[in-house]
Design a protein around this motif. Structure first.
Motif, PDB file in Angstrom:
ATOM      1  N   ARG A  85       0.846  -1.205   0.000  1.00 57.58           N
ATOM      2  CA  ARG A  85       0.000   0.000   0.000  1.00 57.58           C
ATOM      3  C   ARG A  85       0.882   1.257   0.000  1.00 57.58           C
ATOM      4  NH1 ARG A  85      -5.272   1.353   2.274  1.00 57.58           N
ATOM      5  NH2 ARG A  85      -5.397   3.611   2.457  1.00 57.58           N
ATOM      6  N   VAL A  86       1.920   1.236   0.813  1.00 53.21           N
ATOM      7  CA  VAL A  86       2.807   2.390   0.924  1.00 53.21           C
ATOM      8  C   VAL A  86       3.488   2.678  -0.408  1.00 53.21           C
ATOM      9  CG1 VAL A  86       4.896   3.270   2.032  1.00 53.21           C
ATOM     10  CG2 VAL A  86       3.189   2.033   3.385  1.00 53.21           C
ATOM     11  N   LEU A  87       4.037   1.638  -1.024  1.00 57.94           N
ATOM     12  CA  LEU A  87       4.759   1.829  -2.286  1.00 57.94           C
ATOM     13  C   LEU A  87       3.825   2.313  -3.388  1.00 57.94           C
ATOM     14  CD1 LEU A  87       7.168  -1.247  -2.214  1.00 57.94           C
ATOM     15  CD2 LEU A  87       7.775   1.164  -1.915  1.00 57.94           C
ATOM     16  N   VAL A  88       2.637   1.738  -3.462  1.00 56.77           N
ATOM     17  CA  VAL A  88       1.695   2.136  -4.507  1.00 56.77           C
ATOM     18  C   VAL A  88       1.287   3.600  -4.319  1.00 56.77           C
ATOM     19  CG1 VAL A  88      -0.628   1.792  -5.437  1.00 56.77           C
ATOM     20  CG2 VAL A  88       0.822  -0.186  -4.941  1.00 56.77           C
ATOM     21  N   GLU A  89       0.996   4.005  -3.091  1.00 55.31           N
ATOM     22  CA  GLU A  89       0.593   5.392  -2.859  1.00 55.31           C
ATOM     23  C   GLU A  89       1.742   6.364  -3.153  1.00 55.31           C
ATOM     24  OE1 GLU A  89      -1.192   5.717   1.027  1.00 55.31           O
ATOM     25  OE2 GLU A  89      -3.141   5.131   0.211  1.00 55.31           O
ATOM     26  N   LEU A  90       2.971   5.970  -2.844  1.00 57.20           N
ATOM     27  CA  LEU A  90       4.121   6.822  -3.147  1.00 57.20           C
ATOM     28  C   LEU A  90       4.344   6.915  -4.653  1.00 57.20           C
ATOM     29  CD1 LEU A  90       6.644   5.794  -0.338  1.00 57.20           C
ATOM     30  CD2 LEU A  90       5.461   7.977  -0.582  1.00 57.20           C
ATOM     31  N   ILE A  91       4.107   5.823  -5.363  1.00 55.33           N
ATOM     32  CA  ILE A  91       4.235   5.831  -6.825  1.00 55.33           C
ATOM     33  C   ILE A  91       3.183   6.761  -7.437  1.00 55.33           C
ATOM     34  CG2 ILE A  91       3.884   4.411  -8.906  1.00 55.33           C
ATOM     35  CD1 ILE A  91       5.236   2.100  -7.347  1.00 55.33           C
ATOM     36  N   LYS A  92       1.990   6.757  -6.875  1.00 59.39           N
ATOM     37  CA  LYS A  92       0.906   7.600  -7.389  1.00 59.39           C
ATOM     38  C   LYS A  92       1.148   9.091  -7.120  1.00 59.39           C
ATOM     39  CE  LYS A  92      -3.422   6.781  -7.047  1.00 59.39           C
ATOM     40  NZ  LYS A  92      -4.777   6.517  -6.523  1.00 59.39           N
ATOM     41  N   SER A  93       1.787   9.398  -6.008  1.00 59.66           N
ATOM     42  CA  SER A  93       1.923  10.795  -5.587  1.00 59.66           C
ATOM     43  C   SER A  93       2.919  11.558  -6.464  1.00 59.66           C
ATOM     44  CB  SER A  93       2.388  10.850  -4.129  1.00 59.66           C
ATOM     45  OG  SER A  93       2.653  12.182  -3.750  1.00 59.66           O
ATOM     46  N   THR A  94       2.568  12.798  -6.760  1.00 54.17           N
ATOM     47  CA  THR A  94       3.468  13.655  -7.539  1.00 54.17           C
ATOM     48  C   THR A  94       4.490  14.346  -6.637  1.00 54.17           C
ATOM     49  OG1 THR A  94       1.912  15.501  -7.332  1.00 54.17           O
ATOM     50  CG2 THR A  94       1.712  14.092  -9.292  1.00 54.17           C
ATOM     51  N   GLU A  95       4.334  14.206  -5.306  1.00 55.65           N
ATOM     52  CA  GLU A  95       5.227  14.882  -4.362  1.00 55.65           C
ATOM     53  C   GLU A  95       6.298  13.953  -3.792  1.00 55.65           C
ATOM     54  OE1 GLU A  95       2.775  16.611  -1.396  1.00 55.65           O
ATOM     55  OE2 GLU A  95       1.669  17.880  -2.795  1.00 55.65           O
TER      56      GLU A  95
ATOM     57  N   LEU B 126      -6.112   0.612  -6.206  1.00 57.31           N
ATOM     58  CA  LEU B 126      -5.849   2.045  -6.075  1.00 57.31           C
ATOM     59  C   LEU B 126      -5.676   2.734  -7.428  1.00 57.31           C
ATOM     60  CD1 LEU B 126      -3.429   2.122  -2.993  1.00 57.31           C
ATOM     61  CD2 LEU B 126      -5.920   2.320  -3.046  1.00 57.31           C
ATOM     62  N   LYS B 127      -6.004   1.988  -8.482  1.00 58.49           N
ATOM     63  CA  LYS B 127      -5.984   2.545  -9.841  1.00 58.49           C
ATOM     64  C   LYS B 127      -4.600   3.104 -10.233  1.00 58.49           C
ATOM     65  CE  LYS B 127     -10.924   3.686  -9.932  1.00 58.49           C
ATOM     66  NZ  LYS B 127     -11.261   2.870  -8.768  1.00 58.49           N
ATOM     67  N   ALA B 128      -3.583   2.271  -9.972  1.00 57.83           N
ATOM     68  CA  ALA B 128      -2.219   2.653 -10.344  1.00 57.83           C
ATOM     69  C   ALA B 128      -1.487   1.473 -10.984  1.00 57.83           C
ATOM     70  CB  ALA B 128      -1.460   3.136  -9.121  1.00 57.83           C
ATOM     71  N   GLU B 129      -2.271   0.554 -11.559  1.00 61.14           N
ATOM     72  CA  GLU B 129      -1.707  -0.699 -12.058  1.00 61.14           C
ATOM     73  C   GLU B 129      -0.645  -0.474 -13.129  1.00 61.14           C
ATOM     74  OE1 GLU B 129      -3.429  -5.102 -13.318  1.00 61.14           O
ATOM     75  OE2 GLU B 129      -4.715  -3.329 -13.441  1.00 61.14           O
ATOM     76  N   LYS B 130      -0.931   0.392 -14.097  1.00 59.43           N
ATOM     77  CA  LYS B 130       0.010   0.600 -15.202  1.00 59.43           C
ATOM     78  C   LYS B 130       1.309   1.225 -14.717  1.00 59.43           C
ATOM     79  CE  LYS B 130      -3.351   0.888 -18.979  1.00 59.43           C
ATOM     80  NZ  LYS B 130      -3.904   1.732 -20.076  1.00 59.43           N
TER      81      LYS B 130
ATOM     82  N   VAL C  49       2.645   1.044 -11.702  1.00 58.16           N
ATOM     83  CA  VAL C  49       3.382   0.083 -10.899  1.00 58.16           C
ATOM     84  C   VAL C  49       4.023  -0.977 -11.787  1.00 58.16           C
ATOM     85  CG1 VAL C  49       3.163  -1.733  -9.153  1.00 58.16           C
ATOM     86  CG2 VAL C  49       2.000   0.473  -8.829  1.00 58.16           C
ATOM     87  N   GLN C  50       3.291  -1.482 -12.749  1.00 51.36           N
ATOM     88  CA  GLN C  50       3.846  -2.486 -13.656  1.00 51.36           C
ATOM     89  C   GLN C  50       5.045  -1.943 -14.410  1.00 51.36           C
ATOM     90  OE1 GLN C  50       0.440  -3.673 -16.017  1.00 51.36           O
ATOM     91  NE2 GLN C  50       0.121  -5.513 -14.790  1.00 51.36           N
ATOM     92  N   PHE C  51       4.964  -0.697 -14.872  1.00 51.60           N
ATOM     93  CA  PHE C  51       6.071  -0.090 -15.608  1.00 51.60           C
ATOM     94  C   PHE C  51       7.317  -0.003 -14.733  1.00 51.60           C
ATOM     95  CE2 PHE C  51       8.526   3.725 -16.670  1.00 51.60           C
ATOM     96  CZ  PHE C  51       8.915   3.407 -17.955  1.00 51.60           C
ATOM     97  N   ILE C  52       7.142   0.460 -13.511  1.00 47.57           N
ATOM     98  CA  ILE C  52       8.287   0.611 -12.615  1.00 47.57           C
ATOM     99  C   ILE C  52       8.873  -0.749 -12.251  1.00 47.57           C
ATOM    100  CG2 ILE C  52       8.960   1.319 -10.268  1.00 47.57           C
ATOM    101  CD1 ILE C  52       7.101   3.704 -10.586  1.00 47.57           C
ATOM    102  N   MET C  53       8.014  -1.725 -11.988  1.00 48.18           N
ATOM    103  CA  MET C  53       8.508  -3.054 -11.617  1.00 48.18           C
ATOM    104  C   MET C  53       9.272  -3.686 -12.787  1.00 48.18           C
ATOM    105  SD  MET C  53       7.819  -3.635  -8.516  1.00 48.18           S
ATOM    106  CE  MET C  53       7.692  -1.946  -7.962  1.00 48.18           C
ATOM    107  N   GLU C  54       8.758  -3.534 -13.989  1.00 45.30           N
ATOM    108  CA  GLU C  54       9.448  -4.083 -15.162  1.00 45.30           C
ATOM    109  C   GLU C  54      10.790  -3.412 -15.383  1.00 45.30           C
ATOM    110  OE1 GLU C  54       6.605  -3.501 -18.228  1.00 45.30           O
ATOM    111  OE2 GLU C  54       5.296  -5.132 -17.575  1.00 45.30           O
ATOM    112  N   THR C  55      10.880  -2.139 -15.004  1.00 44.52           N
ATOM    113  CA  THR C  55      12.135  -1.405 -15.173  1.00 44.52           C
ATOM    114  C   THR C  55      13.183  -1.860 -14.172  1.00 44.52           C
ATOM    115  OG1 THR C  55      10.921   0.550 -15.926  1.00 44.52           O
ATOM    116  CG2 THR C  55      13.178   0.892 -15.202  1.00 44.52           C
ATOM    117  N   LEU C  56      12.741  -2.141 -12.944  1.00 43.39           N
ATOM    118  CA  LEU C  56      13.685  -2.454 -11.881  1.00 43.39           C
ATOM    119  C   LEU C  56      13.966  -3.935 -11.710  1.00 43.39           C
ATOM    120  CD1 LEU C  56      12.511   0.080  -9.139  1.00 43.39           C
ATOM    121  CD2 LEU C  56      14.446   0.284 -10.685  1.00 43.39           C
ATOM    122  N   LEU C  57      13.071  -4.779 -12.158  1.00 41.62           N
ATOM    123  CA  LEU C  57      13.289  -6.238 -12.016  1.00 41.62           C
ATOM    124  C   LEU C  57      14.345  -6.740 -12.981  1.00 41.62           C
ATOM    125  CD1 LEU C  57       9.667  -7.616 -11.424  1.00 41.62           C
ATOM    126  CD2 LEU C  57      11.612  -7.784  -9.869  1.00 41.62           C
TER     127      LEU C  57
END
Length: 209
Positions: free
Chosen positions: A154-164, A195-199, A201-209
């Motif tokens: 939850r924490v990571l997804v919300e941080l990924i969504k936030s512009t700050e 939390l409507k951030a699937e795309k 999160v998937q992009f970031i995970m694919e980049t870092l994995l």
């Protein structure tokens, strides 16, 4: 048994009950005590045996004060989120001097009454049932008490969504998460979808994995 003996026996039982609670947690929460027990706790404060925290929590002199636990006990609510939760999950070494706390929608922050526990705190009001979703508990050493914090996912997804969000802090947190035993990619994707951030999160995970 005489009335006097009954009084002393009752008094002794109350003292023994308080002693058990203090031995277990090194603290007492005022709202969890009877009026008689609170009077005894206040006597112990006057004797220098306990410290009274905001009229809400009594702690022993031996208890290493855990600000994260005491804040939740004093305020009676709140779930740690954002960079604060990242730190509590050991996904960041950056101590959160500004605390991020999720509270129920409509919560009136008691700044005057609990100034010490509300200053430097960013309160995020969250509607039910989302406030109670993904809440986990972190044990506090030498007590049976637990700190309420949102799950790493939850924490990571919300941080990924936030512009700050601090991008470097987030990147380091994700990398630690991916290397940690608590890693759960299926749960991460489930939370991101909710939390409507699937795309993102998937992009970031694919980049870092």
């Amino acid at each position: 048994m005489s009335t006097i003996n009954c009084f002393f026996n009752t008094y002794q039982r109350r003292l023994e009950d308080l002693e058990k609670k203090l031995n277990r947690d090194q603290l007492l929460v005022a709202d969890e005590l009877t009026s008689a027990e609170r009077e005894l706790a206040m006597e112990m404060v006057h004797m220098g045996l306990l410290e009274n925290i905001a009229q809400r929590v009594f702690v022993t002199k031996q208890f290493p004060i855990n600000d994260f636990l005491l804040r939740q006990l004093v305020l009676g609510q709140g779930v740690y989120t954002g960079n604060t939760a990242l730190y509590l999950w050991h996904l960041s070494d950056a101590f959160p001097y500004t605390i991020q706390l999720a509270v129920r929608m409509g919560y009136q922050v008691p700044k005057q009454r609990y100034l010490e526990w509300t200053e430097n705190v960013q309160f995020k009001q969250v509607r039910q049932p989302r406030l109670e979703e993904d809440v986990k508990k972190i044990d506090v050493a030498k007590t049976t008490r637990k700190i309420l914090v949102y799950s790493p996912e939850r924490v990571l997804v919300e941080l990924i969504k936030s512009t700050e969000t601090d991008k470097e802090l987030l990147k380091a947190g994700i990398q630690r998460y991916l290397r940690s035993p608590q890693r759960n990619l299926n749960q991460l994707l489930m939370v991101s979808k909710r939390l409507k951030a699937e795309k993102k999160v998937q992009f970031i995970m694919e980049t870092l994995l």
